[in-house]
Design an enzyme around this catalytic site. Structure first.
Site, PDB file in Angstrom:
ATOM      1  N   GLU A  49      12.289 -28.749  70.572  1.00  0.00           N
ATOM      2  CA  GLU A  49      12.278 -28.746  72.461  1.00  0.00           C
ATOM      3  C   GLU A  49      12.066 -28.669  73.161  1.00  0.00           C
ATOM      4  O   GLU A  49      11.843 -28.769  74.466  1.00  0.00           O
ATOM      5  CB  GLU A  49      14.433 -28.670  72.769  1.00  0.00           C
ATOM      6  CG  GLU A  49      15.033 -29.995  71.502  1.00  0.00           C
ATOM      7  CD  GLU A  49      15.773 -29.726  70.196  1.00  0.00           C
ATOM      8  OE1 GLU A  49      17.050 -30.300  69.799  1.00  0.00           O
ATOM      9  OE2 GLU A  49      15.014 -28.737  69.958  1.00  0.00           O
ATOM     10  N   CYS A  89      18.094 -24.200  72.657  1.00  0.00           N
ATOM     11  CA  CYS A  89      18.323 -25.557  72.994  1.00  0.00           C
ATOM     12  C   CYS A  89      18.559 -26.376  74.271  1.00  0.00           C
ATOM     13  O   CYS A  89      18.109 -27.420  74.975  1.00  0.00           O
ATOM     14  CB  CYS A  89      17.742 -26.327  72.191  1.00  0.00           C
ATOM     15  SG  CYS A  89      16.419 -26.230  71.281  1.00  0.00           S
ATOM     16  N   CYS A 134      20.702 -27.434  68.982  1.00  0.00           N
ATOM     17  CA  CYS A 134      21.093 -26.078  69.232  1.00  0.00           C
ATOM     18  C   CYS A 134      21.740 -25.926  70.525  1.00  0.00           C
ATOM     19  O   CYS A 134      21.314 -25.807  71.545  1.00  0.00           O
ATOM     20  CB  CYS A 134      21.101 -25.092  68.350  1.00  0.00           C
ATOM     21  SG  CYS A 134      19.116 -24.533  69.227  1.00  0.00           S
ATOM     22  N   HIS A 159      11.650 -24.167  68.870  1.00  0.00           N
ATOM     23  CA  HIS A 159      12.184 -25.027  67.913  1.00  0.00           C
ATOM     24  C   HIS A 159      11.606 -26.396  69.141  1.00  0.00           C
ATOM     25  O   HIS A 159      11.098 -26.213  69.681  1.00  0.00           O
ATOM     26  CB  HIS A 159      13.852 -24.856  68.813  1.00  0.00           C
ATOM     27  CG  HIS A 159      14.736 -24.076  67.970  1.00  0.00           C
ATOM     28  ND1 HIS A 159      15.800 -24.403  68.130  1.00  0.00           N
ATOM     29  CD2 HIS A 159      14.068 -23.051  67.500  1.00  0.00           C
ATOM     30  CE1 HIS A 159      16.517 -23.514  67.405  1.00  0.00           C
ATOM     31  NE2 HIS A 159      15.719 -22.638  66.445  1.00  0.00           N
TER      32      HIS A 159
END
Length: 172
Positions: free
Chosen positions: A73, A104, A101, A71
């Site tokens: 991040e 993250c 999420c 992801h």
């Protein structure tokens, strides 16, 4: 060779007709746009800042790396820690186009990031087909995070999500 491919892909990114008010969120949007036009993944870009200095940028690389954990991040955290040669990002802030999420969010906390600014909400993520809310509900929601998470420049990030949704890109 890979650098040339990235430059070529950057040349095919259309001009953006929306803009975030916060300079770091605008950088996160630009990072996300770079990733979506390269076909790397969803519209999630992140920037890590410490004392006004940009330490790292990252975008969603799930499709490019065949890695469900890549992801935006996570990509930015990995770059910042690698560049600095440390595993703690104490004193840092993270700016990201979508509310993190649970994975993250936990990574931000493990990395000791002091504050997270996000554009679109978990519900906005769900509206464009991402399962963050499903996992968030299983983990108990966001009530316990207080001011650790702060919404910023949502309108500009919603336009990014609209742009992503309008593309004929692989969705997952």
């Amino acid at each position: 060779m890979a650098e040339n491919k990235n430059r070529e892909a950057d040349q095919h990114i259309p001009d953006c007709n929306y803009h975030a008010e916060n300079v770091y969120m605008q950088m996160a949007i630009q990072e996300a746009r770079s990733g979506i036009y390269k076909g790397h993944g969803g519209p999630f870009g992140s920037v890590i800042v410490k004392n006004g200095r940009i330490l790292a940028r990252g975008h969603n690389m799930v499709l490019a790396n065949n890695d469900s954990t890549a992801h935006g991040e996570i990509s930015a955290i990995r770059k910042a820690e690698s560049e600095l040669g440390i595993f703690s990002l104490s004193g840092c802030e993270l700016y990201t186009t979508g509310e993190p999420c649970p994975m993250c969010l936990a990574a931000c906390m493990w990395a000791n990031i002091e504050k997270v600014y996000y554009g679109c909400t978990i519900e906005d993520n769900a509206a464009i087909g991402f399962r963050d809310k499903l996992f968030d509900d299983k983990f108990g929601g966001r009530e316990g995070f207080g001011e650790y998470l702060t919404e910023l420049d949502r309108d500009a990030c919603l336009k990014l999500f609209e742009e992503y949704n309008s593309l004929e890109a692989q969705k997952y």
